[in-house]
Design an enzyme around this catalytic site. Structure first.
Site, PDB file in Angstrom:
ATOM      1  N   ASP A  18      19.622 -12.556 -26.291  1.00  0.00           N
ATOM      2  CA  ASP A  18      18.625 -11.984 -25.102  1.00  0.00           C
ATOM      3  C   ASP A  18      17.289 -12.950 -25.002  1.00  0.00           C
ATOM      4  OD1 ASP A  18      16.941 -11.248 -27.566  1.00  0.00           O
ATOM      5  OD2 ASP A  18      17.673  -9.185 -27.562  1.00  0.00           O
ATOM      6  N   GLU A  46      18.861  -0.793 -24.808  1.00  0.00           N
ATOM      7  CA  GLU A  46      18.155   0.314 -24.940  1.00  0.00           C
ATOM      8  C   GLU A  46      18.840   1.505 -24.906  1.00  0.00           C
ATOM      9  OE1 GLU A  46      15.507  -0.286 -26.265  1.00  0.00           O
ATOM     10  OE2 GLU A  46      13.746  -1.292 -24.876  1.00  0.00           O
ATOM     11  N   ASP A 105      14.362   2.314 -31.764  1.00  0.00           N
ATOM     12  CA  ASP A 105      14.990   3.165 -31.201  1.00  0.00           C
ATOM     13  C   ASP A 105      16.431   3.218 -31.071  1.00  0.00           C
ATOM     14  OD1 ASP A 105      15.653   0.982 -29.655  1.00  0.00           O
ATOM     15  OD2 ASP A 105      14.452   1.433 -27.816  1.00  0.00           O
TER      16      ASP A 105
END
Ligand code: PGA
Length: 260
Positions: free
Chosen positions: A67, A143, A136
């Site tokens: 990324d 995400e 998370d």
């Protein structure tokens, strides 16, 4: 999924470095998937040592990073291109034109993402993909709620990831809101995956990934479906695993020929 619990972060890095060393020895022209963040720093230091000692040759390797932040050029000190240069590429013999990261300044992001996928395919696919896990449960910057079959694309960071990464930028306001990330589907096509985690801050995400249901709410949980995925963690990151005793037992009884 193989779960390997090591005493500390240093031992996690050494175990991962041994897997990279073996991969490069078996296939010098390996295609390596690389990650950024705090977690892989020890691994990269170890790989630099092994390279200097003549045990890790990257001359024929190709790398693809997961990324990059949208808006940052490769020269920006917080870009992942700069991170990779500083922590790994400048210290090993990989060819710069064989190191790929998404371009945070691409003018047409959708086309750039397709080109990134094409480049991975053209290189023959990723042999060994390194991953961290977000607190998370994200992998790459996929995400929670990311499609589990997603491809390389633009994503918007969660407030939690922005808070987690503010330490690199000095403040939350300075963290870019958007990133380009390999998709979950892209990651799942790697032939082998290793996930690293250390510290108690990752314990809940690690437990959800390994022992929870497969759900887009914890993108890392899809790795339960990968045929060759190893999770290498320290004691603190393993603290919430229900079956830690079994994972240790399996590792202790692992045949010698399966070890790196
Ligand atoms: P960290 O990030 O290594 O900085 O904790 C991991 C991740 O977000 O994947």
């Amino acid at each position: 999924m193989e779960v390997i619990i090591k005493p500390d972060a240093d031992a996690v890095s050494k175990e991962a470095a041994a897997l990279f060393q073996r991969q490069l020895a078996q296939k010098p022209a390996s295609v390596l998937g690389l990650a950024t963040g705090s977690t892989p720093l020890g691994l990269y230091r170890e790989l630099v040592h092994r390279h200097r000692d003549g045990h890790a040759d990257f001359a024929h390797a190709t790398t693809f990073n997961l990324d990059e932040y949208v808006g940052l050029s490769g020269d920006h000190p917080m870009s992942y291109r700069a991170y990779m240069r500083e922590n790994l590429f400048a210290h090993i013999n990989v060819r710069t034109d064989h190191t790929y990261l998404p371009d945070g300044q691409a003018t047409d992001i959708a086309v750039h993402c397709e080109d990134y996928e094409d480049a991975i395919r053209h290189a023959g696919g990723i042999d060994l993909q390194l991953l961290g896990i977000g607190s998370d449960g994200h992998i790459g910057f996929n995400e929670p709620s990311s499609s589990l079959s997603s491809r390389t694309r633009l994503k918007t960071l969660t407030p939690r990831t922005i808070a987690d990464n503010a330490r690199f930028f000095g403040s939350e306001d300075a963290v870019p809101r958007h990133v380009i990330t390999m998709g979950v589907g892209t990651i799942m096509e790697a032939r082998q995956i290793i996930v690293l985690a250390h510290g108690s801050g990752k314990a809940a995400a690690v437990a959800a990934m390994v022992e929870g249901p497969i759900t887009a709410s914890v993108p890392a949980s899809i790795l339960q479906m990968h045929a060759k995925c190893a999770l290498i963690i320290d004691e603190a990151a393993a603290a919430q695993l229900q079956r830690a005793g079994y994972y240790r037992w399996v590792y202790d009884h692992k045949p010698q020929w399966q070890r790196a």
